[in-house]
Structures are given as structure tokens and as C-alpha cells.
Design a protein around this motif. Sequence first.
Motif: not given
Length: 213
Positions: A14-15, A17-19, A21-22, A31-32, A35
Motif C-alpha cells: 500500500i505504501l 502504491v500510495w507513494s 500518487t505523491q 513513502l516509497n 514501503g
Amino acid sequence: MNPWLEAFGWLGSILVVWSLTQARVLRFRWLNFVGAVLATAYNAIVGIWPFFAMNLAIALIDAYWLWRLHRTRHDDATYQVVEVEPDDAYLLHVLRTYADDIAGFSPGFAAVPAAGERRAAFLVQKGDETVGVVEIADEGGGTGVVLLDWVSRRFRDFTPGEFVYRESGIVAGKGFTRLVVPPTSRTDARYLTRVGFHLEDGVWSRATPALAS
């Protein structure tokens, strides 16, 4: 499989993938990195070695870029200040392109100076990329009002405006001995403190050392 171990693996995914979007480069890397480290540990525990190797490589790449970003964030060789005229075509293009974002920093800011208004305008560059704009209005008596101190979203975790304020003689050379931030500005107080402003009687101000004779 242990549900806690599975949750650990999902958190890493999740982290990562979320990274993606930043928009902010530093936030993306952190975040990357976190994760990828979690995913590396998970894949090592469950023995999925191809994904272990991939995530380990990603974590090492992120670690390198985080080291480089933090090492150069205050480096004069990385960021350059370019003074331009307030009606410079490229400056006005930048201000128009990011008008909505700029309005969040300085409500009411007008890209085109009013008749008779005297301004100093500076672009902060990282290579060929414009990462910030600072505009200062001359109020007379050596006082300059910081109308705009804007940073592009990618570099919002950094403080590129500092290079305008600390650049040798660049502000004093315009005749300013004191800078103030208008009360309408939404510039973060922590940033203002980092670049040398002090809150006095409800006004953020900063003295500008005189040029050496």
C-alpha cells in the motif's frame, strides 16, 4: 499464513502504491522507501526471492536519492537565483500557469504590477526547472513587502526561497534593509522562521544586512 505477517506485507504494498500518487518529490521518496523496506522484509520471511530482490533494489535506490536530496537541499550549487523584471514574459507565464496554487499562498496577489508600483522579482531555479518565485514590493524607506514566496508542489518539502534571502547582497542590492510579510500571506510560520523572519507585534519581519562597502 499468520494474519499479522500478511497485514505487514499488505502495508508495504500500500505504501509503495500510495507513494506513486505523491507530487512532492521528498514525500514520494520516503513513502516509497518505507514501503519497499517492509516489502523486502515480508518477501524474505515468506521466501519470495524475486520480489525480495526487486524491493531491496528499490529501497537502495530510494535511500540514495533521499541522501542526495537532503545533502543538496541547502546547497548554493544546486539552486540558483535569477533576477528578472516583474513584467518578464517567462515569469508571467509561470505565474499564470500556477495562478490557482499561488492564490493559496498569497490571496489577492496580482501577477502584473500596478502602475507606479516598484517590485523586485526572483526565480529560484534547479537546473532548467523553476522551483520557486519570490516577489518583493518596494514600500520606500528601505522596507520591502514580500508579496509572493511560492514553491512548486514538487519541492514544497524544501525551502528554495531561502536562497533569495541569503544570497550575498541580492536583497540589500535592491535597497531593502528590512523585509516584512503582509498579514494576508498564508506562508507557513515554520518556513518563515527557518529563513530568518521573526514575529514582532504580529508582523513577520527580517532585517537585511547592509552591503559591505
